[in-house]
Enzyme design. Structure first.
Site, PDB file in Angstrom:
ATOM      1  CB  SER A 109      -0.977  -0.078   1.317  1.00  0.00           C
ATOM      2  OG  SER A 109      -1.959   0.891   1.080  1.00  0.00           O
ATOM      3  CD  GLU A 201      -2.674  -2.863  -3.565  1.00  0.00           C
ATOM      4  OE1 GLU A 201      -3.777  -2.863  -3.237  1.00  0.00           O
ATOM      5  OE2 GLU A 201      -1.886  -1.790  -3.122  1.00  0.00           O
ATOM      6  CG  HIS A 271      -5.662  -2.518   0.388  1.00  0.00           C
ATOM      7  ND1 HIS A 271      -4.783  -2.267  -0.953  1.00  0.00           N
ATOM      8  CD2 HIS A 271      -5.447  -1.999   1.462  1.00  0.00           C
ATOM      9  CE1 HIS A 271      -3.896  -1.024  -0.397  1.00  0.00           C
ATOM     10  NE2 HIS A 271      -4.197  -0.793   0.892  1.00  0.00           N
TER      11      HIS A 271
END
Length: 300
Positions: A109, A201, A271
């Site tokens: 992330s 992602e 996630h």
């Protein structure tokens, strides 16, 4: 590419916060997990600090990371949490000693900012679960992280998708969170995509934001350079009252339709519950077929 050494019994792993604040007591499951692998946990000075949403000031977070980068006893650095803030400390760090004696950096992330920066320094990293939520992850996810740290055999088989483009490709694996990579474009932390296999992602973005980011990547020539594309979780996407008209996966497929490299959706990372660890900066073989896809590492 400079690949950090595999971990050994009794090696020390530092847990730090490069972005949002974290309480030490919330990290106990991660500490227990490292102990079960015969590893020793070192809690960084950023853990427990508070500066609004951040784990202390930029200088405090950078100082903690700098100490762990330079400490020869620390063999891996595990980011406790993402959120936002890692990019704010990149230019406060000195990587000169770390480049001579690299160690594994783990996270995903917002930690993509560090992955990307270290890739420009030609140091491999681990795109994997953060320390804070490791207790919630399935056993498979924890096992894969352990295999990556101890450099055991690590290959993936994952399900096919109607939007896949079949084919095979070889190249260095790079990437991470789409929004973070987009924010780094044009900086000294921007990735070199020539001949690479790109992993993407993202989470909680508006669909038109996904399209806008991808159009920018395309106009900057990212997709012209790629050997392959892997898409992980595109989770909890948002739409406006007037729908955009396509899912995140459909937006991606449309954006890269004119190219001929293989495209594989449904990789178990991002996630999502099954956030499998990826070794960024290492050479991989990607195979996309109607029966499913495979990602294999060429070796350490």
């Amino acid at each position: 590419m400079n690949i950090p050494k595999k971990l050994q019994k009794n090696d020390k792993v530092a847990i730090i916060a490069t972005a949002r604040k974290v309480k030490k007591e919330d990290l106990q499951p991660a500490i227990n997990l490292l102990e079960s692998w015969n590893l020793v946990t070192v809690i960084g000075s950023s853990i427990g600090l508070e500066n609004n949403q951040f784990a202390g000031s930029d200088k405090e977070r950078a100082a903690d990371l700098q100490q762990q980068l330079d400490n020869p006893e620390i063999k891996a650095i595990w980011c406790a949490k993402g959120g936002y803030g890692t990019v704010r400390i990149l230019d406060l760090l000195d990587f000169s000693k770390f480049k001579k004696y690299p160690k594994w950096l783990i996270g995903y992330s917002d930690v993509t900012a560090l992955h990307s920066h270290l890739n420009t320094l030609r140091i491999a990293t681990l795109h994997g679960p953060i320390a804070l939520d490791i207790e919630k992850k399935p056993q498979k996810t924890r096992d894969i992280l352990r295999k990556a740290l101890f450099q055991e055999d690590l290959n993936y088989q994952f399900k096919s998708d109607s939007l896949n483009r079949n084919g095979t490709a070889k190249g260095e694996l790079v990437g991470g969170n789409l929004s973070v990579l987009y924010s780094l474009m044009g900086s000294k932390t921007d990735l070199d995509l020539n001949g690479k296999i790109l992993f993407l992602e993202d989470l909680d973005e508006y669909l038109y934001h996904i399209d806008r980011m991808l159009q920018n990547l395309k106009r900057n020539g990212w997709f012209k350079q790629l050997n392959g594309l892997i898409i992980g979780g595109m989770s909890n996407m948002n739409d406006n009252n007037i729908p955009f008209g396509k899912t995140a996966k459909e937006i991606i497929a449309e954006t890269v339709a004119e190219y001929d490299f293989p495209v594989a959706f449904n990789f178990p990372a991002g996630h999502i519950d099954d956030n499998c660890t990826l070794l960024l900066g290492q050479k991989v073989n990607l195979q996309v077929e109607a029966k499913g896809s495979a990602l294999k590492y060429s070796g350490f």
